[in-house]
Motif scaffolding. Structure first.
Motif, PDB file in Angstrom:
ATOM      1  N   ARG A  41       0.760  -1.235   0.223  1.00  0.00           N
ATOM      2  CA  ARG A  41      -0.013  -0.045  -0.192  1.00  0.00           C
ATOM      3  C   ARG A  41       0.809   1.184   0.022  1.00  0.00           C
ATOM      4  O   ARG A  41       0.647   2.189  -0.921  1.00  0.00           O
ATOM      5  CB  ARG A  41      -0.807   0.015   1.240  1.00  0.00           C
ATOM      6  CG  ARG A  41      -1.808   1.019   1.243  1.00  0.00           C
ATOM      7  CD  ARG A  41      -2.670   0.540   2.490  1.00  0.00           C
ATOM      8  NE  ARG A  41      -3.508  -0.613   2.641  1.00  0.00           N
ATOM      9  CZ  ARG A  41      -4.001  -1.162   3.556  1.00  0.00           C
ATOM     10  NH1 ARG A  41      -4.000  -0.387   4.654  1.00  0.00           N
ATOM     11  NH2 ARG A  41      -4.520  -2.141   3.511  1.00  0.00           N
ATOM     12  N   GLY A  87     -10.426   4.334  -6.637  1.00  0.00           N
ATOM     13  CA  GLY A  87      -9.138   3.629  -7.019  1.00  0.00           C
ATOM     14  C   GLY A  87      -8.403   3.770  -5.550  1.00  0.00           C
ATOM     15  O   GLY A  87      -7.925   2.616  -4.712  1.00  0.00           O
ATOM     16  N   ALA A  88      -8.148   4.845  -4.745  1.00  0.00           N
ATOM     17  CA  ALA A  88      -7.416   5.085  -3.612  1.00  0.00           C
ATOM     18  C   ALA A  88      -8.146   4.883  -2.585  1.00  0.00           C
ATOM     19  O   ALA A  88      -7.690   4.139  -1.686  1.00  0.00           O
ATOM     20  CB  ALA A  88      -7.297   6.620  -3.502  1.00  0.00           C
ATOM     21  N   HIS A  89      -9.393   4.778  -2.593  1.00  0.00           N
ATOM     22  CA  HIS A  89     -10.245   4.402  -1.443  1.00  0.00           C
ATOM     23  C   HIS A  89     -10.340   2.730  -1.473  1.00  0.00           C
ATOM     24  O   HIS A  89     -10.434   2.313  -0.316  1.00  0.00           O
ATOM     25  CB  HIS A  89     -11.648   4.791  -1.447  1.00  0.00           C
ATOM     26  CG  HIS A  89     -11.643   6.246  -0.966  1.00  0.00           C
ATOM     27  ND1 HIS A  89     -11.730   7.423  -1.595  1.00  0.00           N
ATOM     28  CD2 HIS A  89     -11.903   6.880   0.349  1.00  0.00           C
ATOM     29  CE1 HIS A  89     -11.534   8.339  -0.723  1.00  0.00           C
ATOM     30  NE2 HIS A  89     -11.779   8.149   0.213  1.00  0.00           N
ATOM     31  N   VAL A  90     -10.445   2.188  -2.537  1.00  0.00           N
ATOM     32  CA  VAL A  90     -10.335   0.743  -2.669  1.00  0.00           C
ATOM     33  C   VAL A  90      -9.041   0.314  -2.079  1.00  0.00           C
ATOM     34  O   VAL A  90      -8.786  -0.739  -1.486  1.00  0.00           O
ATOM     35  CB  VAL A  90     -10.632   0.266  -3.985  1.00  0.00           C
ATOM     36  CG1 VAL A  90     -10.507  -1.215  -4.218  1.00  0.00           C
ATOM     37  CG2 VAL A  90     -12.108   0.610  -4.617  1.00  0.00           C
ATOM     38  N   MET A  91      -8.035   0.928  -2.550  1.00  0.00           N
ATOM     39  CA  MET A  91      -6.623   0.578  -1.938  1.00  0.00           C
ATOM     40  C   MET A  91      -6.402   0.607  -0.618  1.00  0.00           C
ATOM     41  O   MET A  91      -6.010  -0.331   0.018  1.00  0.00           O
ATOM     42  CB  MET A  91      -5.574   1.442  -2.847  1.00  0.00           C
ATOM     43  CG  MET A  91      -4.169   1.032  -2.277  1.00  0.00           C
ATOM     44  SD  MET A  91      -2.732   2.375  -2.891  1.00  0.00           S
ATOM     45  CE  MET A  91      -2.932   3.388  -1.495  1.00  0.00           C
ATOM     46  N   HIS A  92      -7.238   1.506  -0.028  1.00  0.00           N
ATOM     47  CA  HIS A  92      -6.850   1.609   1.482  1.00  0.00           C
ATOM     48  C   HIS A  92      -7.732   0.638   2.225  1.00  0.00           C
ATOM     49  O   HIS A  92      -7.455   0.280   3.100  1.00  0.00           O
ATOM     50  CB  HIS A  92      -7.655   3.289   1.878  1.00  0.00           C
ATOM     51  CG  HIS A  92      -6.737   4.485   1.351  1.00  0.00           C
ATOM     52  ND1 HIS A  92      -7.136   5.601   1.784  1.00  0.00           N
ATOM     53  CD2 HIS A  92      -5.663   4.329   0.645  1.00  0.00           C
ATOM     54  CE1 HIS A  92      -6.241   6.507   1.251  1.00  0.00           C
ATOM     55  NE2 HIS A  92      -5.302   5.724   0.466  1.00  0.00           N
ATOM     56  N   MET A  94      -8.233  -2.495   0.880  1.00  0.00           N
ATOM     57  CA  MET A  94      -7.852  -3.811   0.613  1.00  0.00           C
ATOM     58  C   MET A  94      -6.529  -4.356   1.256  1.00  0.00           C
ATOM     59  O   MET A  94      -5.892  -3.481   1.809  1.00  0.00           O
ATOM     60  CB  MET A  94      -7.432  -3.663  -0.958  1.00  0.00           C
ATOM     61  CG  MET A  94      -7.488  -4.898  -1.674  1.00  0.00           C
ATOM     62  SD  MET A  94      -6.872  -4.886  -3.393  1.00  0.00           S
ATOM     63  CE  MET A  94      -8.538  -5.079  -4.124  1.00  0.00           C
TER      64      MET A  94
ATOM     65  N   ALA B  16      -9.298   4.877 -11.762  1.00  0.00           N
ATOM     66  CA  ALA B  16      -9.373   3.943 -10.703  1.00  0.00           C
ATOM     67  C   ALA B  16      -8.297   3.119 -10.565  1.00  0.00           C
ATOM     68  O   ALA B  16      -7.704   2.799  -9.624  1.00  0.00           O
ATOM     69  CB  ALA B  16     -10.752   2.941 -10.801  1.00  0.00           C
ATOM     70  N   GLY B  19      -5.221   4.929  -9.187  1.00  0.00           N
ATOM     71  CA  GLY B  19      -5.410   5.027  -7.823  1.00  0.00           C
ATOM     72  C   GLY B  19      -5.028   3.697  -7.025  1.00  0.00           C
ATOM     73  O   GLY B  19      -4.662   3.735  -5.706  1.00  0.00           O
ATOM     74  N   LEU B  20      -5.658   2.707  -7.542  1.00  0.00           N
ATOM     75  CA  LEU B  20      -5.620   1.324  -7.094  1.00  0.00           C
ATOM     76  C   LEU B  20      -4.104   0.963  -6.896  1.00  0.00           C
ATOM     77  O   LEU B  20      -3.577   0.227  -5.954  1.00  0.00           O
ATOM     78  CB  LEU B  20      -6.518   0.605  -7.780  1.00  0.00           C
ATOM     79  CG  LEU B  20      -6.454  -1.004  -7.085  1.00  0.00           C
ATOM     80  CD1 LEU B  20      -6.997  -0.995  -5.773  1.00  0.00           C
ATOM     81  CD2 LEU B  20      -7.239  -2.057  -8.041  1.00  0.00           C
ATOM     82  N   ASN B  63      -4.150   9.508  -0.403  1.00  0.00           N
ATOM     83  CA  ASN B  63      -3.302   8.938   0.355  1.00  0.00           C
ATOM     84  C   ASN B  63      -2.366   9.548   1.234  1.00  0.00           C
ATOM     85  O   ASN B  63      -2.096   8.948   2.474  1.00  0.00           O
ATOM     86  CB  ASN B  63      -2.129   8.380  -0.859  1.00  0.00           C
ATOM     87  CG  ASN B  63      -2.848   7.338  -1.716  1.00  0.00           C
ATOM     88  OD1 ASN B  63      -3.864   6.718  -1.283  1.00  0.00           O
ATOM     89  ND2 ASN B  63      -2.294   7.266  -3.002  1.00  0.00           N
ATOM     90  N   TYR B  68      -0.258   7.208   3.963  1.00  0.00           N
ATOM     91  CA  TYR B  68       0.389   6.170   3.244  1.00  0.00           C
ATOM     92  C   TYR B  68       1.518   6.491   2.479  1.00  0.00           C
ATOM     93  O   TYR B  68       2.281   5.563   1.807  1.00  0.00           O
ATOM     94  CB  TYR B  68      -0.515   5.226   2.366  1.00  0.00           C
ATOM     95  CG  TYR B  68      -1.702   4.808   3.066  1.00  0.00           C
ATOM     96  CD1 TYR B  68      -1.358   3.707   4.031  1.00  0.00           C
ATOM     97  CD2 TYR B  68      -3.117   5.025   2.967  1.00  0.00           C
ATOM     98  CE1 TYR B  68      -2.596   3.138   4.941  1.00  0.00           C
ATOM     99  CE2 TYR B  68      -4.127   4.437   3.673  1.00  0.00           C
ATOM    100  CZ  TYR B  68      -3.758   3.496   4.684  1.00  0.00           C
ATOM    101  OH  TYR B  68      -4.695   2.908   5.471  1.00  0.00           O
TER     102      TYR B  68
END
Lengths: 118, 134
Positions: A41, A87-92, A94, B16, B19-20, B63, B68
């Motif tokens: 992450r 995407g960033a929220h999903v990453m946080h 996951m 997305a 960001g992921l 982030n 992070y």
């Protein structure tokens, strides 16, 4: 943080990404996790900071050559900024291992693309 | 109208992914613009680079709030990464880019496959351990 390894990461990661024309993130994330021992992450989040500056440095050449369609760029940006938030929220949310798995699949797709299309 | 929806979807999916995955999203933006919108390759690359900047900033703000971003690492890696990306771009002009990309493709494929298997094994082992202790 190991400064020597950080210097190595910037040097090799930058050079390879410039050499092959693929974005810094694809090269940076594995170096940040493998060499600098960042969690998946933190590596993704830190890689994006590098991506901002790398894109800023690269884009000038395209602007000078007039190879930017500004209307299209603006239209894409509207939804991509929203997508980035998702995407960033999903990453946080996951777990780190699952995130690693998703990134591995992404690498395989990029690898196949490079291998087949050059 | 169809084009407007296509552009909105390409932006959303590319953003997305960016960001992921912590990448720019050019891997997705460029082929999508060429294949779906029928744009020329160089123009697609230029547009992609422009779009990447606000997209990555958008995800980075989130982030940073989440804590992070490893700021110290970014500070050391970024300046060198930019300098050597420019150097790499220069050298690429002197070499056969296609062969280089294919060689690099093998390396990326290897790293990806290895990561996939080791991570998959770890996840399975952890789940088995959880089941055993339950």
């Amino acid at each position: 943080m190991d400064r020597q390894r950080a210097i190595f990461t910037g040097t090799v990661g930058g050079f390879v990404s410039g050499l092959t024309g693929i974005g810094g993130g694809t090269v940076m994330v594995p170096l940040l996790t493998g060499l600098l021992k960042l969690t998946q992450r933190r590596a993704h989040a830190t890689s994006l900071v590098i991506v901002i500056f790398a894109a800023l440095a690269a884009v000038s050449q395209y602007i000078i050559r007039g190879e930017v369609d500004w209307a299209l760029a603006a239209a894409l940006t509207v939804s991509s900024v929203v997508g980035a938030q998702i995407g960033a929220h999903v990453m946080h949310a996951m777990p780190d291992r699952e995130l690693r798995l998703v990134f591995a699949i992404f690498l395989i797709v990029v690898g196949v693309r490079l291998l087949v299309f050059g | 109208m169809g084009d407007v929806i296509a552009v909105a979807l390409i932006g959303l999916v590319g953003g997305a992914a960016s960001g992921l995955l912590g990448v720019g999203g050019g891997t997705l933006f460029v082929p999508a613009m060429v294949l779906i919108l029928g744009k020329e390759q160089h123009l697609a690359q230029g547009v992609s680079l422009v779009v990447i900047i606000p997209t990555a900033i958008s995800a980075t703000l989130t982030n940073l709030r989440g804590g992070y971003v490893d700021v110290e690492t970014a500070k050391w890696v970024t300046p060198l990464a930019i300098a050597f990306a420019l150097a790499g771009g220069y050298v690429a002009g002197l070499l056969d880019g296609d062969t280089l990309s294919r060689i690099f493709g093998v390396v990326v494929l290897y790293v990806g496959t290895r990561t996939l298997f080791t991570t998959w094994r770890t996840i399975r082992r952890e789940r088995a351990a959880e089941r055993a202790s339950a």
